[in-house]
Structures are given as C-alpha cells and as structure tokens.
Design a protein around this motif. Structure first.
Motif, mmCIF file in Angstrom:
data_model
loop_
_atom_site.group_PDB
_atom_site.id
_atom_site.type_symbol
_atom_site.label_atom_id
_atom_site.label_comp_id
_atom_site.label_asym_id
_atom_site.label_seq_id
_atom_site.Cartn_x
_atom_site.Cartn_y
_atom_site.Cartn_z
ATOM 1 N N GLU A 33 0.812 -1.216 0.000
ATOM 2 C CA GLU A 33 0.000 0.000 0.000
ATOM 3 C C GLU A 33 0.848 1.271 0.000
ATOM 4 O OE1 GLU A 33 -2.256 -0.677 3.502
ATOM 5 O OE2 GLU A 33 -3.564 -2.189 2.587
ATOM 6 N N ARG A 34 2.020 1.232 0.624
ATOM 7 C CA ARG A 34 2.864 2.423 0.732
ATOM 8 C C ARG A 34 4.151 2.295 -0.093
ATOM 9 N NH1 ARG A 34 2.700 4.141 7.129
ATOM 10 N NH2 ARG A 34 0.464 4.490 7.304
ATOM 11 N N MET A 35 4.086 1.496 -1.121
ATOM 12 C CA MET A 35 5.288 1.214 -1.901
ATOM 13 C C MET A 35 5.879 2.474 -2.532
ATOM 14 S SD MET A 35 6.000 -1.882 -4.637
ATOM 15 C CE MET A 35 4.329 -2.346 -4.501
ATOM 16 N N HIS A 36 5.042 3.416 -2.950
ATOM 17 C CA HIS A 36 5.554 4.601 -3.637
ATOM 18 C C HIS A 36 6.414 5.450 -2.704
ATOM 19 C CE1 HIS A 36 1.888 5.877 -1.606
ATOM 20 N NE2 HIS A 36 2.209 7.137 -1.788
ATOM 21 N N TRP A 37 6.109 5.456 -1.404
ATOM 22 C CA TRP A 37 6.938 6.173 -0.439
ATOM 23 C C TRP A 37 8.154 5.339 -0.040
ATOM 24 C CZ3 TRP A 37 2.202 7.734 2.964
ATOM 25 C CH2 TRP A 37 1.627 8.897 2.460
#
Length: 325
Positions: A33-37
């Motif tokens: 879910e937070r891969m982009h960060w």
C-alpha cells in the motif's frame, strides 16, 4: 552516523516491486500500500535535502543460540527482551534533531524509527554505516549486526558519506542456519518462511510444516544474526534498557501458556511483544510446546484446548497430538 541524499537508493523501488509481486511480503499489506513512499524516500518529504542515519547497538551479553538447546524454555529475540526500542530510539533522534535546529534555526526535520514507510537498511548502506548482508540485515565492520537504525530527514544540505563496501565474501553462515530456509538466494528473503514474520506478523494458524521447524522460538528469531562472523567487532550496548530482563531470557513455556489477556498485558507492558496480543503469543508458545518433545508440558497444552480463540485451540490440539506421539 552517516549521511546520504533522499534519492540515493534508486534501485530499491524495482527490488521492492519484485518482492511484493512474488508475494514474499505475506500478510504485510502495508508494504504494498505504501510502496511509492517506501521505494522513493524523496517522495515521502520532497523538501528534505539530506537523510542522517544513526545506529545504536543492542548487542546481547549472552549467546542467543544457547536457549535453543532448552526445549522447555522460550526463545525470545534479543531486541524484545526489555523495553520497546521504538520509544527509546525515537526520543534520542528527537534530541539530536533539537540540537540540529539550535545550530541552524531555520532547519526542519522529521524523525523515523521503523514505523513509517522508510527503507532504513538501504538508506543506512547508502550513508556508509554498513552493507546489507546475505541475510538482508545491515552489517558493519565496526558494529557487527546487533544494532537499531533511526533516520532524521532534514532540509539541511549536508555532505553525503561514501557507501560502504560489501564484505560478505563466500560466507554462507546466515543462509545455512535458517531453520525454515527463508532465503531463496543470497541477499533475498521470503518473509512467508521467516520465523520473525511467522511469530510476529502472521495472523491465524501457521502451516504445520513451518511450525514444526520453529522449535522453541516464540517471538522473533536471531539465528542468522547470531552466527555472523562480523559480530567479533560488535560493540557493547550502552543503553541499560536494552539489557535482557531476567524473566525474558529463558522463561518456562508452561508458565507462558497459562497467561490470560490481563496477565499478558501486565507482563509485557512497555515491551514490543505486547503488540502481537495474547492470542498470537500463546499460539506461538503452544507451537513451541508441541516441538519440545517434553511430555511434562502436556498439562499446559491440554489446559488450552477449548480456548476462546480458535487458533489457540487448534494450536493446543496440535501440541497435545505431538506430545502424545
């Protein structure tokens, strides 16, 4: 300490995408879910110009592998044998951050300890603190591998340090000792087979084939860290709150299996163990009892049969069947 740029780890995104794409993150949905960060630290706080990475040793005063020879006792990961490191490290980071702001008043900072979508290990490697070993943990020529990491993102433009050279060579000690064969290849981890993941993050019943390999490890696993030859350079821990509590070095499995929710919360107040809750904890204890081969633990297992939690109940029945042969 060491310093790197927020954009110093461009290769991490593709590695993370491959890791998640292959399902190796298991039930840790927050990784996807937070891969982009997580894959791009500069996206987490675009104003940041530097990342200060800090390491703090928690080197054990005892051999964490010795407890594995005592199957009636519980093996708890070294880092969890006293206070929760998140609280201690974060306060220290804030203290350093306040000092930075005193030196340069217009400075802005953000501090992170393991709970935010920050890839601490690759950033620490980029900052020259060490390298990620074949077990994927960070290794240092000066510290071994028993240390916590914390990050200070800042708007200060600091000179970055040189990346450390990888020095694992042909050594396979960490790969070969893993009880569940959680390393598909050097420098790769399949969390779904890792005992640390299974005892802490995995919800529900653990597959019988894996639980049988967990031995008496009820919270985390230190095997791959403990056998690393670089620990001959490990630095003694100076923070007394990391020193093992007497009741958590080798607690009796029978005693832990009998904990109800209130007793569990009281015993592990201020400990990272409290996070997994009584049911998952007792599940792990019952797996250890089932692996012990000690018929003296049968009463403790039978006492949990019919537990209100169905996973605990199933674990108790499994333990009883194992001990009864």
């Amino acid at each position: 300490m060491g310093v790197c740029r927020p954009d110093a780890i461009p290769e991490v995104m593709s590695r993370l995408e491959r890791f998640v794409g292959e399902g190796r993150h298991g039930q840790m949905a927050w990784m996807a879910e937070r891969m982009h960060w997580r894959g791009d630290p500069s996206a987490l706080w675009p104003e940041a110009r530097s990342v200060i990475m800090l390491a703090e040793p928690y080197t054990p005063a005892h051999d964490p592998l010795e407890i594995l020879q005592r199957p009636d006792r519980a093996a708890i990961s070294v880092y969890a044998q006293n206070r929760d490191y998140h609280d201690i490290v974060k306060k220290r980071l804030k203290r350093v951050g306040r000092w930075l702001i005193e030196q340069v008043p217009e400075t802005e900072i953000k501090v992170f300890v393991d709970t935010a979508p920050v890839m601490e290990k690759p950033l620490a490697a980029a900052a020259g603190l060490g390298w990620q070993g074949k077990h994927t943990n960070l290794l240092s020529r000066e510290l071994g591998n028993w240390f916590f990491l914390g990050a200070i993102f800042t708007t200060l433009d600091l000179a970055p340090d040189e990346m450390a050279e990888e020095r694992c060579g042909s050594c396979r000690a960490c790969l070969d000792i893993c009880p569940t064969e959680a390393f598909p290849a050097p420098y790769q981890l399949d969390a779904r087979r890792c005992i640390s993941y299974l005892t802490i993050e995995h919800k529900g019943a653990v597959e019988p084939e894996l639980r049988a390999r967990m031995g008496n490890r009820i919270y985390g696993c230190d095997d791959c860290l403990a056998v690393c030859p670089w620990n001959k350079f490990a630095v003694e821990a100076s923070e007394q709150r990391y020193a093992a509590r007497d009741d958590l070095v080798d607690p009796p499995l029978a005693e832990l299996a009998g904990l109800d929710d209130a007793e569990f919360r009281a015993r592990f107040s201020g400990s990272p163990i409290k996070r997994i809750g009584r049911d998952r904890f007792v599940r792990n204890v019952l797996y250890a009892i089932g692996n012990s081969g000690d018929s003296n633990l049968l009463p403790a297992a039978r006492a949990r049969v019919g537990d209100d939690d169905p996973v605990v109940d199933e674990a108790a029945r499994w333990a009883v069947s194992r001990l009864e042969g």
